[in-house]
Structures are given as C-alpha cells and as structure tokens.
Design a protein around this motif. Sequence first.
Motif, PDB file in Angstrom:
ATOM      1  N   ASN A 133       0.858  -1.177   0.000  1.00  0.00           N
ATOM      2  CA  ASN A 133       0.000   0.000   0.000  1.00  0.00           C
ATOM      3  C   ASN A 133       0.900   1.235   0.000  1.00  0.00           C
ATOM      4  OD1 ASN A 133      -1.611   2.279   1.378  1.00  0.00           O
ATOM      5  ND2 ASN A 133      -3.197   0.755   1.010  1.00  0.00           N
ATOM      6  N   SER A 161      -2.394  -4.487   1.899  1.00  0.00           N
ATOM      7  CA  SER A 161      -3.582  -4.736   1.089  1.00  0.00           C
ATOM      8  C   SER A 161      -4.856  -4.770   1.927  1.00  0.00           C
ATOM      9  CB  SER A 161      -3.428  -6.054   0.329  1.00  0.00           C
ATOM     10  OG  SER A 161      -3.309  -7.150   1.236  1.00  0.00           O
ATOM     11  N   ALA A 164      -6.668  -1.413   1.752  1.00  0.00           N
ATOM     12  CA  ALA A 164      -6.804  -0.849   0.409  1.00  0.00           C
ATOM     13  C   ALA A 164      -8.117  -0.102   0.236  1.00  0.00           C
ATOM     14  CB  ALA A 164      -6.685  -1.962  -0.631  1.00  0.00           C
TER      15      ALA A 164
END
Length: 279
Positions: A133, A161, A164
């Motif tokens: 990220n 992630s 996200a």
Amino acid sequence: MLFMVLVVIFAVIGLDVCIKSSYAYGIDFATFVTLRVVHALVCAFVLFAEYQMLYKTRLKTEMAESEQLLHDERRQYHLSKETIESINVKCHDIRHQIRHMADGLGTVVVDPLIFDDIAREVRVYDSTVSTGNDALDVILSEKSLMCERRGISLSCMADGSSVAFMQPTDIYSLFGNALENAIEAVSAVPNSEKRRISLVLRADMGMVSLHVENYFVGKLEFVDGLPKSSKGDDFNHGFGVRSMERTAQRYGGTLVASARDNLFLLDVVMPLPESTGAK
C-alpha cells in the motif's frame, strides 16, 4: 452572545421587576405564584439556550480544528511521499557512486571499511518499506527514519492490502497519529531495551485489525476511554487521538486504548468491505 444578554435583561430581569411591581400594586397571591413559576421556567429556558449556544460554539471550534488537522495531514502526506521518493533516488545514486569509486581506486590504498560504513549509513535512508500500500509505505518509511534517528526500534508486520479500501489521507492520518504518539512516549523512556514500538496490521475473518504497543513513563490518565493529553492543554491538544477514533468510526470500526505495567496498547478494528473480504 449579545442576543442572549438582551434576553437576560428583558426576559429575566425585566420580568422579575414586573412581577415584584405587580405584587406591590395588589395582585392576588395565586397570580403572583403563577407569574413566579413562569419566571422560573423562563430562567430555565434561558440557561438551556445559553448552554446550547456554548456547546455548539465549542463543536464548531473542534470541527474547525479537525478540518485544519485533516488539511495539514493531506498536505504532509504528499510532502512526505515526495521526500521519501527523493531520498530513495538520491540513495540509489550514492550507492552506485560508492561502488564505482571502490572499483576504480586502482593503486590508491583506502580502507574498504570506510566505504562499508558509508554504505551502511546510506542504507538507513534507503530502507523503503513495502507493504503493498503506497500510503502506508510512505508513513512507515517516514516514521522508520524518525525512529532510527532517536534510537528507537520499530517492529512492523503489516499487510498493506488489508487497508486498500481506505483513502490514502485516512491511512496517513490513522497510522501517522498512532506512531507519532508512540514515538513521543518511547522517546522519554530511559531504558534502551524498552525503547521499541510494535505495529501489527492484518486482516482476518472479515475484519482488519491494527495493534500498536509501546512503553511509556509516568502515569497515563484516560477520559471517555481515550488517553488524556500529556501536554497540559486538553482543549488544544488531543486532536490526534480523536482524529484516529473518528477515522475508525468513519469506516464502521472502533478504537480501544488501554495501559498496563507502563505498556500502552492501541487497537483499531474495522470491518472489511464485502467486495474486499470476498477476495
């Protein structure tokens, strides 16, 4: 406030004078009692209205402070991102220059350890964090450098992630405030073995959880479940923790803070969106 002053003068003081004058001119006792009851109700209403005005004024002030804080965090995020990228580019170039210098020395005698030391110093600033990220990488890289300068060990296990679904500025705000508070607390710890911060971010069972823990010195007080500001100004400080709580609530999550044995624990839990959780 000027309107409320006029209301107090005419509706409270003026009505009181009128009631007393009427009683002096011979109104019956029942009417006098009724007017007194009405006067008491008017006074109660005025007090309630003043409280509401002061409460709304404070809320507006806090909202303005929060908006300014979010604006500053957005600007800081973009500046930090550019700074980290610039540092990585420069360190990459310097590392290659050191390698070429070491290879091209020829017969000049230079201790290789000198180049090793330089390379090691450069690696400190070239330690880009990769979590999956971009926003999380920026804030963790920035705070890692800060911890390195202050002699603080930052242990990080983060699945980027898992967040996200969050806006980059919200990620920067949440993690930035959490780590800034932890760094500030750990910086005052004299025991070098306890000058460490642990951060764990993971997703499991449709929930994403953030856990941060660090040591601190002194006594920590809590107000409404949140740690009280240690800067002596609860109104102007403490927006960082409240900002974190609001960020968690914005995504349907909760924030819980606790302390035991001079160890501060911060836990944020948020539900994963269905589309993300399905993946």
